[in-house]
Motif scaffolding. Structure first.
Motif, short mmCIF file in Angstrom:
data_model
loop_
_atom_site.label_atom_id
_atom_site.label_comp_id
_atom_site.label_asym_id
_atom_site.label_seq_id
_atom_site.Cartn_x
_atom_site.Cartn_y
_atom_site.Cartn_z
N UNK A 56 14.85 -1.03 10.23
CA UNK A 56 15.49 -2.03 9.74
C UNK A 56 15.09 -3.53 10.99
N UNK A 57 15.39 -4.87 10.73
CA UNK A 57 15.25 -5.54 11.22
C UNK A 57 16.25 -5.55 12.34
N UNK A 58 15.93 -5.96 13.33
CA UNK A 58 16.80 -6.20 14.53
C UNK A 58 18.09 -7.91 14.93
N UNK A 59 17.29 -8.64 14.35
CA UNK A 59 17.52 -9.90 14.09
C UNK A 59 19.58 -10.11 13.91
N UNK A 60 19.74 -10.79 14.85
CA UNK A 60 21.40 -11.12 14.04
C UNK A 60 21.38 -11.24 13.01
N UNK A 61 20.90 -11.94 12.33
CA UNK A 61 20.66 -12.86 10.89
C UNK A 61 20.04 -11.63 10.23
N UNK A 62 19.67 -10.57 10.28
CA UNK A 62 20.08 -9.60 9.44
C UNK A 62 20.93 -8.38 9.78
N UNK A 63 21.37 -8.83 10.08
CA UNK A 63 22.61 -7.83 11.18
C UNK A 63 23.26 -6.63 9.84
N UNK A 64 23.59 -7.51 8.50
CA UNK A 64 24.30 -6.56 7.89
C UNK A 64 23.40 -6.47 6.51
N UNK A 65 22.13 -6.51 6.97
CA UNK A 65 21.03 -5.68 5.72
C UNK A 65 21.21 -4.67 4.86
N UNK A 66 21.44 -3.44 6.43
CA UNK A 66 21.42 -1.94 5.03
C UNK A 66 22.59 -2.03 4.64
N UNK A 67 23.66 -2.90 4.57
CA UNK A 67 25.23 -2.71 3.94
C UNK A 67 24.55 -2.86 2.29
N UNK A 68 23.47 -4.44 2.18
CA UNK A 68 23.85 -4.85 0.77
C UNK A 68 21.82 -4.17 0.19
N UNK A 106 26.50 3.06 28.40
CA UNK A 106 27.27 3.15 26.80
C UNK A 106 28.08 1.36 27.29
N UNK A 107 29.04 1.17 27.81
CA UNK A 107 29.44 -0.45 27.89
C UNK A 107 28.26 -1.46 28.14
N UNK A 108 27.44 -1.47 28.31
CA UNK A 108 25.73 -2.32 28.41
C UNK A 108 25.35 -1.93 26.99
N UNK A 109 25.34 -0.55 26.39
CA UNK A 109 24.83 -0.71 24.90
C UNK A 109 25.71 -1.33 24.15
N UNK A 110 26.64 -1.11 24.02
CA UNK A 110 28.41 -1.61 23.35
C UNK A 110 27.81 -3.42 23.09
N UNK A 111 27.46 -4.44 24.50
CA UNK A 111 27.59 -5.05 24.80
C UNK A 111 25.64 -5.83 23.94
N UNK A 112 24.79 -4.80 23.46
CA UNK A 112 23.69 -5.49 23.29
C UNK A 112 24.28 -4.76 21.64
N UNK A 113 25.25 -4.61 21.14
CA UNK A 113 25.63 -4.40 19.97
C UNK A 113 27.17 -5.30 19.11
N UNK A 114 27.26 -6.33 20.15
CA UNK A 114 28.64 -7.02 20.05
C UNK A 114 28.33 -7.98 19.19
N UNK A 115 27.03 -9.03 19.51
CA UNK A 115 27.12 -10.17 18.39
C UNK A 115 26.67 -9.45 16.78
N UNK A 116 26.03 -8.98 17.02
CA UNK A 116 25.99 -8.04 15.47
C UNK A 116 27.38 -8.09 15.15
N UNK A 117 28.14 -7.40 15.25
CA UNK A 117 29.60 -6.88 15.26
C UNK A 117 30.31 -8.18 14.81
N UNK A 118 30.38 -9.49 15.57
CA UNK A 118 31.43 -10.43 15.31
C UNK A 118 30.68 -10.87 14.32
N UNK A 119 29.12 -11.52 14.21
CA UNK A 119 28.87 -11.52 12.69
C UNK A 119 29.25 -10.73 11.37
N UNK A 120 29.96 -9.76 11.76
CA UNK A 120 29.77 -8.50 10.37
C UNK A 120 31.32 -8.85 10.19
N UNK A 121 31.73 -9.09 11.56
CA UNK A 121 33.85 -9.85 11.24
C UNK A 121 33.57 -10.48 10.86
N UNK A 122 33.03 -12.06 10.79
CA UNK A 122 33.13 -12.54 10.46
C UNK A 122 32.37 -12.94 9.05
#
Length: 188
Positions: A56-68, A106-122
């Protein structure tokens, strides 16, 4: 789209889910333990690519893609990969003098996913289950996931929807993917 065509491909409920109770692709079950390889270099990813699956693409634009993404055209494997922090030292002339690589903690890995998590929450979507690598197959007659993403961007342009992580774009992507899946017919 008729409800029957959706049900032949998977219920509407599974089209809006992270497959929380699902199992990984069977090829992933042959391997366990942490790998020092990056996600796209894992042997199970390579094996699945031969079978037509694409990460699956890793760009933040597509963070929701596997969900749909249509359930019959998505799968996941446990993420056994290692993400690396690489530090390069240069001399005064711009020549590399030293390179160090260390696994991200682990904290750095979480930072990698933070932007995607923010998009999903929004977007009002639940968080992704941790520890998964998603792989997709293109629904419909398109040859690759990249071609599918191009089609989704084209559809957004045609409908005057900006291709950004928004509720309108999410709805359009889900509708377009459903149409592509219906074009494919039932998956066997």
């Amino acid at each position: 789209m008729a409800r029957d065509s959706v049900d032949s491909l998977g219920s509407w409920g599974s089209w809006g889910s992270w497959d929380e109770g699902g199992t990984p692709h069977p090829l992933a079950l042959r391997r366990s333990g942490r790998s020092e390889q990056e996600p796209d270099r894992l042997p199970e990813v390579r094996e699945l690519e031969v079978l037509g699956w694409e990460p699956a693409p890793g760009e933040t634009l597509w963070a929701f893609l596997p969900y749909v993404w249509p359930p019959a055209y998505r799968t996941w494997i446990p993420d056994r990969s290692t993400h690396w922090a690489v530090e390069t030292r240069l001399d005064g002339h711009g020549h590399v003098t030293d390179v160090e690589a260390a696994p991200l903690d682990d904290p750095d890995l979480h930072d990698l996913d933070r932007e995607a998590e923010e998009v999903l929450t929004a977007l009002g979507l639940p968080p992704r289950p941790p520890g998964r690598l998603w792989l997709l197959r293109p629904p419909g007659s398109l040859p690759t996931v990249g071609a599918t993403l191009d089609r989704l961007r084209d559809a957004a342009r045609e409908h005057g929807v900006e291709a950004t992580p928004s509720a309108d774009f999410l709805a359009l992507v889900r509708t377009e993917l459903a149409a592509l899946a219906a074009e494919s017919g039932p998956v066997t």
